[in-house]
Scaffold this active site. Structure first.
Site, PDB file in Angstrom:
ATOM      1  N   LYS A  90     -13.784 -30.796  21.334  1.00  0.00           N
ATOM      2  CA  LYS A  90     -13.804 -32.252  21.483  1.00  0.00           C
ATOM      3  C   LYS A  90     -13.230 -32.956  20.257  1.00  0.00           C
ATOM      4  O   LYS A  90     -12.545 -33.964  20.388  1.00  0.00           O
ATOM      5  CB  LYS A  90     -15.193 -32.783  21.829  1.00  0.00           C
ATOM      6  CG  LYS A  90     -16.270 -32.503  20.809  1.00  0.00           C
ATOM      7  CD  LYS A  90     -17.608 -33.003  21.307  1.00  0.00           C
ATOM      8  CE  LYS A  90     -18.678 -32.898  20.226  1.00  0.00           C
ATOM      9  NZ  LYS A  90     -18.803 -31.553  19.630  1.00  0.00           N
ATOM     10  N   ARG A  99     -25.923 -37.821  20.663  1.00  0.00           N
ATOM     11  CA  ARG A  99     -26.331 -36.430  20.878  1.00  0.00           C
ATOM     12  C   ARG A  99     -27.736 -36.354  21.466  1.00  0.00           C
ATOM     13  O   ARG A  99     -28.221 -35.262  21.745  1.00  0.00           O
ATOM     14  CB  ARG A  99     -26.319 -35.681  19.547  1.00  0.00           C
ATOM     15  CG  ARG A  99     -25.033 -34.862  19.308  1.00  0.00           C
ATOM     16  CD  ARG A  99     -25.103 -34.334  17.896  1.00  0.00           C
ATOM     17  NE  ARG A  99     -24.422 -33.107  17.673  1.00  0.00           N
ATOM     18  CZ  ARG A  99     -23.233 -33.032  17.037  1.00  0.00           C
ATOM     19  NH1 ARG A  99     -22.600 -34.118  16.676  1.00  0.00           N
ATOM     20  NH2 ARG A  99     -22.719 -31.843  16.784  1.00  0.00           N
ATOM     21  N   ARG A 123     -13.005 -20.650  13.549  1.00  0.00           N
ATOM     22  CA  ARG A 123     -12.658 -22.041  13.212  1.00  0.00           C
ATOM     23  C   ARG A 123     -12.446 -22.219  11.703  1.00  0.00           C
ATOM     24  O   ARG A 123     -13.222 -21.732  10.883  1.00  0.00           O
ATOM     25  CB  ARG A 123     -13.774 -22.982  13.678  1.00  0.00           C
ATOM     26  CG  ARG A 123     -13.551 -24.418  13.213  1.00  0.00           C
ATOM     27  CD  ARG A 123     -14.197 -25.397  14.116  1.00  0.00           C
ATOM     28  NE  ARG A 123     -15.610 -25.573  13.851  1.00  0.00           N
ATOM     29  CZ  ARG A 123     -16.344 -26.488  14.475  1.00  0.00           C
ATOM     30  NH1 ARG A 123     -15.815 -27.272  15.381  1.00  0.00           N
ATOM     31  NH2 ARG A 123     -17.625 -26.587  14.192  1.00  0.00           N
ATOM     32  N   ARG A 171     -16.796 -23.544   7.954  1.00  0.00           N
ATOM     33  CA  ARG A 171     -18.068 -24.258   7.793  1.00  0.00           C
ATOM     34  C   ARG A 171     -19.232 -23.280   7.747  1.00  0.00           C
ATOM     35  O   ARG A 171     -19.285 -22.325   8.525  1.00  0.00           O
ATOM     36  CB  ARG A 171     -18.262 -25.223   8.969  1.00  0.00           C
ATOM     37  CG  ARG A 171     -17.500 -26.511   8.790  1.00  0.00           C
ATOM     38  CD  ARG A 171     -17.498 -27.371  10.029  1.00  0.00           C
ATOM     39  NE  ARG A 171     -18.813 -27.566  10.649  1.00  0.00           N
ATOM     40  CZ  ARG A 171     -19.011 -28.343  11.718  1.00  0.00           C
ATOM     41  NH1 ARG A 171     -17.991 -28.991  12.260  1.00  0.00           N
ATOM     42  NH2 ARG A 171     -20.211 -28.478  12.236  1.00  0.00           N
ATOM     43  N   ARG A 230     -27.510 -24.281  17.065  1.00  0.00           N
ATOM     44  CA  ARG A 230     -26.773 -25.482  17.483  1.00  0.00           C
ATOM     45  C   ARG A 230     -26.586 -25.514  18.996  1.00  0.00           C
ATOM     46  O   ARG A 230     -26.650 -26.578  19.613  1.00  0.00           O
ATOM     47  CB  ARG A 230     -25.422 -25.544  16.751  1.00  0.00           C
ATOM     48  CG  ARG A 230     -25.598 -25.878  15.269  1.00  0.00           C
ATOM     49  CD  ARG A 230     -24.359 -25.582  14.463  1.00  0.00           C
ATOM     50  NE  ARG A 230     -23.255 -26.452  14.790  1.00  0.00           N
ATOM     51  CZ  ARG A 230     -21.970 -26.133  14.576  1.00  0.00           C
ATOM     52  NH1 ARG A 230     -21.656 -24.973  14.037  1.00  0.00           N
ATOM     53  NH2 ARG A 230     -21.033 -26.979  14.884  1.00  0.00           N
TER      54      ARG A 230
HETATM   55  P1  AMP Z   1     -20.442 -31.656  14.084  1.00  0.00           P
HETATM   56  O1  AMP Z   1     -19.391 -31.688  13.034  1.00  0.00           O
HETATM   57  O2  AMP Z   1     -20.243 -32.705  15.143  1.00  0.00           O
HETATM   58  O3  AMP Z   1     -20.641 -30.274  14.660  1.00  0.00           O
HETATM   59  O4  AMP Z   1     -21.817 -32.054  13.351  1.00  0.00           O
HETATM   60  C1  AMP Z   1     -22.331 -31.257  12.314  1.00  0.00           C
HETATM   61  C2  AMP Z   1     -23.826 -31.518  12.153  1.00  0.00           C
HETATM   62  O5  AMP Z   1     -24.036 -32.893  11.814  1.00  0.00           O
HETATM   63  C3  AMP Z   1     -24.655 -31.298  13.406  1.00  0.00           C
HETATM   64  O6  AMP Z   1     -25.011 -29.933  13.583  1.00  0.00           O
HETATM   65  C4  AMP Z   1     -25.881 -32.172  13.097  1.00  0.00           C
HETATM   66  O7  AMP Z   1     -26.728 -31.560  12.149  1.00  0.00           O
HETATM   67  C5  AMP Z   1     -25.229 -33.380  12.427  1.00  0.00           C
HETATM   68  N1  AMP Z   1     -24.882 -34.442  13.391  1.00  0.00           N
HETATM   69  C6  AMP Z   1     -23.623 -34.893  13.703  1.00  0.00           C
HETATM   70  N2  AMP Z   1     -23.685 -35.870  14.625  1.00  0.00           N
HETATM   71  C7  AMP Z   1     -25.006 -36.046  14.909  1.00  0.00           C
HETATM   72  C8  AMP Z   1     -25.725 -36.905  15.794  1.00  0.00           C
HETATM   73  N3  AMP Z   1     -25.096 -37.784  16.596  1.00  0.00           N
HETATM   74  N4  AMP Z   1     -27.074 -36.804  15.817  1.00  0.00           N
HETATM   75  C9  AMP Z   1     -27.719 -35.939  15.024  1.00  0.00           C
HETATM   76  N5  AMP Z   1     -27.119 -35.098  14.180  1.00  0.00           N
HETATM   77  C10 AMP Z   1     -25.762 -35.145  14.112  1.00  0.00           C
END
Ligand code: AMP
Length: 217
Positions: free
Chosen positions: A13, A88, A127, A160, A171
């Site tokens: 995404k 989320r 990744r 990461r 996750r």
């Molecule tokens: P992502 O890069 O989108 O995979 O986000 C990395 C991490 O940031 C996630 O595993 C969560 O710990 C946190 N995170 C990002 N967006 C949100 C959200 N909308 N609500 C809660 N935690 C978030």
């Protein structure tokens, strides 16, 4: 145009949101990127978020809703936006609805990039992300032109810490418990579209263009 990209971690995404954002001149508001930057900068937000992120959990709703509330008020967000990684949870989705209702704006599109869990684990293992601009790559599916160097800005690519298999498992559990119920939340509204995220990047990109072309404003 105001749209949300839903999908499991690693579904692509972020890759697609970035492409659509560039093509349509919209800001890509990726909450994960904002949080990682805050952690790097050692801000209060970063200190609040870090332990949840490291564990593969969710940062508390109150923190995220405050962050989005502020971000959507920035000048570049007035012409529209792409939310990548928000909402989320149901509470976040309801808060976004309330924010939009207050300013009498509509959500035009919810795109759900679908990839089965079995494929996600392998994808996240391959990744690589740019340290500078967060552009995402994959060692097989989407490699950079030069090894470990970002095509866009020349930044160094890294893997990461939360893409390690144990954290990925958490996750995915979090995704199925908290985030995938949002499919039902948006499905009844007529602006929800699912795309098959297992297809090549260019095929998903074309599918999204067709969807965008059909969204009336
Ligand atoms: P992502 O890069 O989108 O995979 O986000 C990395 C991490 O940031 C996630 O595993 C969560 O710990 C946190 N995170 C990002 N967006 C949100 C959200 N909308 N609500 C809660 N935690 C978030």
């Amino acid at each position: 145009m105001r749209m949300i990209f839903l999908g499991a971690p690693g579904a692509g995404k972020g890759t697609q949101a970035r492409i659509v954002a560039e093509k349509h001149g919209l800001p890509q508001i990726a909450t994960g990127n904002i949080l990682r930057q805050a952690v790097k900068d050692g801000t209060t937000l970063g200190q609040e978020a870090k332990s949840f992120m490291d564990a593969g959990g969710l940062v508390p709703d109150g923190v995220m809703i405050g962050l989005i509330h502020e971000r959507l008020q920035q000048p570049d967000a007035q012409k529209g936006w792409i939310l990548d990684g928000f909402p989320r949870t149901q509470a976040q989705a309801e808060a976004l609805d309330a924010l939009l209702a207050k300013v009498q704006q509509d959500l035009d599109l919810v795109v759900d990039v679908q990839v089965p869990d079995a494929e996600i684990v392998g994808r996240l293992g391959g990744r690589w992300v740019c340290k500078q601009c967060e552009a995402p790559y994959h060692s097989k599916n989407n490699p950079p032109k030069t090894d470990k160097v970002c095509d866009h800005c020349g930044g160094e690519l890294y893997q990461r810490a939360d893409d390690k298999p144990d954290t990925v498992a958490s996750r995915l559990t979090v995704y199925h418990t908290n985030t995938s119920p949002l499919i039902g939340y948006y499905q009844g509204r007529g602006n929800y579209r699912a795309v098959d995220g297992t297809q090549p990047i260019e095929t998903v990109e074309r599918a999204l263009e067709a969807i965008l072309a059909g969204v009336s404003r």
